[in-house]
Write a protein that holds these residues in place. Structure first.
Motif, PDB file in Angstrom:
ATOM      1  N   ALA A  88       0.840  -1.202   0.000  1.00 52.78           N
ATOM      2  CA  ALA A  88       0.000   0.000   0.000  1.00 52.78           C
ATOM      3  C   ALA A  88       0.868   1.242   0.000  1.00 52.78           C
ATOM      4  O   ALA A  88       2.053   1.201   0.349  1.00 52.78           O
ATOM      5  N   GLY A  89       0.261   2.355  -0.398  1.00 50.72           N
ATOM      6  CA  GLY A  89       0.969   3.628  -0.424  1.00 50.72           C
ATOM      7  C   GLY A  89      -0.005   4.780  -0.339  1.00 50.72           C
ATOM      8  O   GLY A  89      -1.223   4.591  -0.194  1.00 50.72           O
ATOM      9  N   ASN A  90       0.526   5.979  -0.438  1.00 51.97           N
ATOM     10  CA  ASN A  90      -0.284   7.196  -0.361  1.00 51.97           C
ATOM     11  C   ASN A  90      -0.909   7.470  -1.726  1.00 51.97           C
ATOM     12  O   ASN A  90      -0.437   8.307  -2.499  1.00 51.97           O
ATOM     13  N   ARG A 219      -5.009  -1.263  -6.940  1.00 49.76           N
ATOM     14  CA  ARG A 219      -6.338  -0.713  -6.668  1.00 49.76           C
ATOM     15  C   ARG A 219      -6.172   0.623  -5.930  1.00 49.76           C
ATOM     16  O   ARG A 219      -5.069   1.018  -5.567  1.00 49.76           O
ATOM     17  N   THR A 220      -7.294   1.285  -5.675  1.00 52.27           N
ATOM     18  CA  THR A 220      -7.287   2.534  -4.912  1.00 52.27           C
ATOM     19  C   THR A 220      -8.523   2.604  -4.041  1.00 52.27           C
ATOM     20  O   THR A 220      -9.552   1.998  -4.356  1.00 52.27           O
ATOM     21  N   MET A 221      -8.422   3.359  -2.942  1.00 56.77           N
ATOM     22  CA  MET A 221      -9.591   3.654  -2.127  1.00 56.77           C
ATOM     23  C   MET A 221     -10.227   4.979  -2.529  1.00 56.77           C
ATOM     24  O   MET A 221     -11.273   5.350  -1.998  1.00 56.77           O
ATOM     25  N   ARG A 231      -5.945   9.583   0.398  1.00 56.01           N
ATOM     26  CA  ARG A 231      -4.786   9.100  -0.350  1.00 56.01           C
ATOM     27  C   ARG A 231      -4.334   7.719   0.125  1.00 56.01           C
ATOM     28  O   ARG A 231      -3.376   7.584   0.884  1.00 56.01           O
ATOM     29  N   VAL A 232      -5.029   6.693  -0.327  1.00 56.55           N
ATOM     30  CA  VAL A 232      -4.635   5.317  -0.030  1.00 56.55           C
ATOM     31  C   VAL A 232      -4.788   4.475  -1.300  1.00 56.55           C
ATOM     32  O   VAL A 232      -5.884   4.360  -1.846  1.00 56.55           O
TER      33      VAL A 232
END
Length: 359
Positions: A88-90, A219-221, A231-232
């Motif tokens: 995961a990242g920002n 993927r993104t949230m 920002r996840v």
């Protein structure tokens, strides 16, 4: 006075402009594919409580391995994934950057099929790798044979496949992704940022991960979870890939606050996906009603529609903006991209488009 031109920046950055869409305060913002719905109150309350539990320990660095968050993503994604398969990242852009930092760089190449997400070439440039754009068919689709041929011709180190594709909304069949994974000698990343909005959510590259150890699914949230402001982003891949990404991440790159917010949001995935269903209805409404006006909306599996048949995109863009509606001119001739909004927002843009068509 010193200007940007006076500074010793890299030669390949000279003359460039920063990435970004207009940020204007207008009543109806349908230009950057945000989730039109605010975070539900009960979800927001749970997030605030989770953050409150994390704050007293903010004097300490956060969990560098973000173990609880990785467990949450693995449970959400299913497909037999474990925390060892998760990164995961920002935002997903940082995740993609990690991938290119680990597997790209000078002397290496990134291939994708255009038009596609405009950050891909910028991310490649940021790590000094060569960008290889391969045109899609006229209707923006891809076939297994086309993908195999492009990979055979260019032998890229990294391939990015965006599905549903941004800015066109076009989905890719699993046979296309299989073809890429079989043909590529390097890394194949499938960007599924909009996959929760697909007509058939079961068609995901996650089902192929066990067969292809060099296949990654990001993927993104930001979209389905209405978390653009938090920002996840995250990805699933073989644990060895995750180990490679650890080599390039900055220390403690996910703050304790970010981790807490995402963990709490994942607990409410059912509530958030219910909002996704509402947005899918509005997307299909845009396709149907603009088609009835004589325009040419492309089929979309995302939360937006690329509308063709626009005689003068810039004039239409300005006319909509004059009516308090912001959409996106993505630079494709004769098109505008419209994000699916609430029923009221969708009514506003459809009514404005009908008015412009009658003018």
């Amino acid at each position: 006075m010193t200007s940007l031109d006076d500074l010793p920046i890299r030669d390949d950055l000279r003359g460039l402009t920063p990435y970004g869409a207009p940020q204007l305060e207008v009543p109806v913002r349908l230009n950057v594919n945000e989730n039109a719905y605010r975070v539900p109150e009960e979800v927001a309350l749970d997030i605030v409580q989770e953050i409150a539990r994390a704050l007293p320990d903010a004097n300490r660095y956060p969990d560098r391995e973000f173990d609880a968050l990785r467990r949450g993503f693995a449970e959400y994604l299913g497909h037999g994934l474990t925390p060892a398969h998760i990164w995961a990242g920002n935002g997903s852009n940082e995740v993609l950057q990690h991938v290119l930092q680990a597997f790209g760089g000078p002397g290496r190449s990134l291939l994708s099929f255009t038009p596609t997400y405009s950050m891909y070439p910028l991310l490649a440039q940021g790590v000094g790798m060569r960008w290889v754009p391969v045109p899609r068919a006229a209707d923006f689709t891809l076939t297994p044979d086309a993908v195999r041929a492009a990979i055979a011709e260019h032998d890229p180190d990294v391939v990015f496949l965006c599905t549903p594709n941004n800015p066109t909304g076009t989905p890719l069949g699993l046979d296309v992704i299989e073809a890429a994974a079989e043909a590529a000698s390097g890394i194949v990343l499938v960007d599924e940022a909009y996959t929760e909005f697909a007509h058939d959510r079961s068609q995901t590259a996650l089902s192929l991960l066990e067969r292809f150890p060099r296949l990654l699914v990001s993927r993104t949230m930001s979209k389905a979870f209405a978390f653009a402001g938090v920002r996840v982003g995250y990805l699933a891949a073989h644990p060895a890939v995750i180990d490679a990404l650890r080599l390039v991440r900055l220390p403690y790159h996910l703050s304790a606050i970010t981790q807490a917010a995402a963990i709490a949001a994942l607990r409410h995935s059912d509530a958030m996906l219910a909002r996704v269903d509402a947005l899918r209805e509005q997307r299909d409404r845009i396709v149907d009603e603009l088609g009835a006006l004589g325009l040419q909306p492309y089929p979309s599996d995302a939360n937006f529609v690329l509308v063709g048949g626009v005689a003068d995109p810039q004039a239409t863009f300005r006319a909509l903006l004059d009516r308090g509606i912001l959409v996106r001119d993505v630079g494709l001739p004769g098109t505008l991209r419209i994000t699916a909004g609430t029923p009221a927002e969708t009514t506003a843009v459809l009514s404005a488009m009908a008015e412009l068509a009658d003018a």
